[in-house]
Enzyme design. Structure first.
Site, mmCIF file in Angstrom:
data_model
loop_
_atom_site.group_PDB
_atom_site.id
_atom_site.type_symbol
_atom_site.label_atom_id
_atom_site.label_comp_id
_atom_site.label_asym_id
_atom_site.label_seq_id
_atom_site.Cartn_x
_atom_site.Cartn_y
_atom_site.Cartn_z
ATOM 1 N N HIS A 290 -2.127 54.350 -42.484
ATOM 2 C CA HIS A 290 -0.732 53.906 -42.300
ATOM 3 C C HIS A 290 -0.650 52.451 -42.751
ATOM 4 C CE1 HIS A 290 3.197 54.109 -40.078
ATOM 5 N NE2 HIS A 290 3.019 52.798 -40.106
ATOM 6 N N HIS A 333 -1.726 48.141 -32.007
ATOM 7 C CA HIS A 333 -1.969 46.841 -32.622
ATOM 8 C C HIS A 333 -1.530 45.685 -31.726
ATOM 9 C CE1 HIS A 333 2.143 48.014 -33.746
ATOM 10 N NE2 HIS A 333 2.428 46.737 -33.999
ATOM 11 N N GLU A 339 7.940 41.069 -32.446
ATOM 12 C CA GLU A 339 8.722 42.170 -32.982
ATOM 13 C C GLU A 339 9.855 42.575 -32.030
ATOM 14 O OE1 GLU A 339 5.956 45.335 -33.567
ATOM 15 O OE2 GLU A 339 4.613 44.146 -34.819
ATOM 16 N N HIS A 363 8.302 43.392 -28.369
ATOM 17 C CA HIS A 363 6.845 43.286 -28.275
ATOM 18 C C HIS A 363 6.461 41.931 -28.858
ATOM 19 C CE1 HIS A 363 7.160 47.911 -28.862
ATOM 20 N NE2 HIS A 363 7.228 47.605 -27.569
ATOM 21 N N HIS A 369 0.725 47.051 -28.256
ATOM 22 C CA HIS A 369 1.698 48.138 -28.260
ATOM 23 C C HIS A 369 1.308 49.144 -29.334
ATOM 24 C CE1 HIS A 369 3.161 45.014 -31.009
ATOM 25 N NE2 HIS A 369 3.801 45.963 -31.684
#
Length: 434
Positions: A290, A333, A339, A363, A369
């Site tokens: 990803h 991560h 974020e 976050h 998270h």
């Protein structure tokens, strides 16, 4: 409220544009003639320093019926739930946080009165950081006009279509599109045929621009041709009006005896614009793993540190997932960037429950998270056939600075106090075997 209107646009992003509502209103070969056509006044509007490098310099010449200084003195007015960085009050906790959608008021509420600040960082007075607000309205602004001297405004509509009436023309904006209004431009927001609700990023820092494509090459991401600017449109009205201006975190109102939308022609590169997010050309993994969310960046406000943004606007639109031997949702991560996420419609693939359209999550820097427990279990054993994520649109305001929630957001009844529970069923799978 009015019906949606057809608007003709000029194309481009950060390019020079020109538009006139009356033929011959724009001077030829110069910007400030001794006498302007139609008895207009020339006025330069600069949203960067005069001596900013040419590729960064933003300014527009306006040819208007009256100069902007034709106004009364400002007086302070109540700012309601609108706040500006730096925030004072409670410390900023490192907890993960999530909120349900904010309801739209039942009483008549225009755009200004419907603004609620949920988070901020940096310092508006030093032109660093962002403010994050929710907007909602169920009526037009009448003879009230708004101007923000603290930052440019990025609108992310979530419900209802709106007409933005600005000094330089009209924009019709709906969910799935975004709109940016430069710092200092006067405007009104009008719902078309239903109440409106959405997210608003107030960018105190460098103006938004397109991110570099790097090794991607000449194509991909957002293209300059898909950004739309309004054509010149003006009102010649003598009426009692109020200009509400946000300045250094406070609201002030000045009285006018006319409409400030009296720009008959304009030329420059600092103007409101809109963009249809469905035109974003998604770049994604076609082998394994990803990728970083930076590949979904639509706009960026750069900081003085190359590669580290004051704010990135990132989207998660419909797209194909084809990576093989890969955990396809976002990995777990922790990172230096903070974020703030919102959901326009559909379901976000890492949070299938509890993250509703109109809701939001926060976050912060180094707060861990990732996908909820049920998403992890399902994705870990899914058959990895090509899959298309459809009918979804999430976004992220990502900043190098810690994003502090306001006291209102911390204590809001829409805050999900049990958000951490979506990771509560994470299982231990370790068995010590290779």
């Amino acid at each position: 409220m009015t019906k949606p209107i057809d608007i003709c646009y000029s194309h481009g992003f950060n390019n020079e544009h020109e538009s006139e509502a009356l033929s011959g209103a724009l001077p030829i070969g110069q910007f400030n003639p001794q006498k302007c056509a139609y008895g207009l006044y020339a006025e330069q509007f600069s949203s960067t320093a005069f001596t900013a490098p040419r590729h960064e310099n933003r300014r527009t010449w306006m040819y208007r019926i009256r100069p902007s200084i034709s106004m009364g003195d400002y007086s302070a007015i109540d700012k309601g739930l609108l706040r500006t960085a730096p925030l004072s009050g409670k410390p900023c906790p490192p907890n993960v946080m999530r909120w349900n959608a904010q309801p739209i008021a039942d009483t008549p509420t225009d755009f200004i009165d419907g603004l609620i600040t949920v988070a901020a960082n940096g310092d508006a007075k030093t032109q660093i950081g962002i403010g994050i607000h929710l907007y909602s309205a169920n009526k037009d602004m009448g003879n009230r006009y708004f101007c923000n001297a603290d930052g440019e405004l990025l609108f992310v509509p979530q419900q209802g279509e709106l007409i933005a009436r600005t000094e330089l023309g009209l924009l019709h904006v709906k969910p799935g599109e975004i709109m940016v209004i430069p710092r200092g431009i006067k405007f009104q927001i009008e719902p078309t045929n239903e109440p409106i609700r959405g997210y608003l990023c107030e960018n105190y820092g460098a103006p938004f621009t397109l991110p570099e494509r790097g090794p991607v090459g000449a194509n991909g991401f957002a293209n300059q041709r898909d950004f739309y600017y309004p054509t010149a449109w003006f009102e010649d009205k003598e009426q009692a009006s109020g200009l509400v201006t946000k300045f250094c975190g406070e609201l002030y109102q000045a009285e006018l005896d006319h409409s400030p939308f009296d720009v008959v022609a304009w030329v420059g590169n600092s103007a409101p614009y809109k963009y249809d997010l469905s035109r974003f050309n998604v770049i994604n993994a076609v082998s394994f793993d990803h990728p970083d969310p930076s590949i979904f960046t639509v706009l960026t406000s750069p900081s003085e540190t190359q590669g580290t943004a004051n704010m990135d606007f990132v989207i998660f639109p419909p797209r194909w997932m084809v990576a093989e031997n890969t955990f396809r949702p976002p990995w777990y991560h922790r990172n230096v960037m903070s974020e703030f996420m919102g959901l326009v419609h559909g379901v976000y693939d890492a949070k299938e429950k509890g993250f509703e359209p109109g809701g939001m999550s926060l976050h912060n820097c180094m707060t861990p998270h990732g996908p909820e427990a049920e998403v992890f279990e399902k994705a870990s054993s899914a058959e990895l056939t090509p899959q298309k994520y459809e009918n979804t649109l999430a976004f992220m305001f990502e900043s190098r600075y810690v994003i502090a929630p306001t006291e209102y957001a911390l204590n809001s009844t829409t805050r999900q106090k049990d958000y951490l529970g979506c990771w509560g069923n994470l299982k231990k799978h370790f068995d010590g075997k290779a």
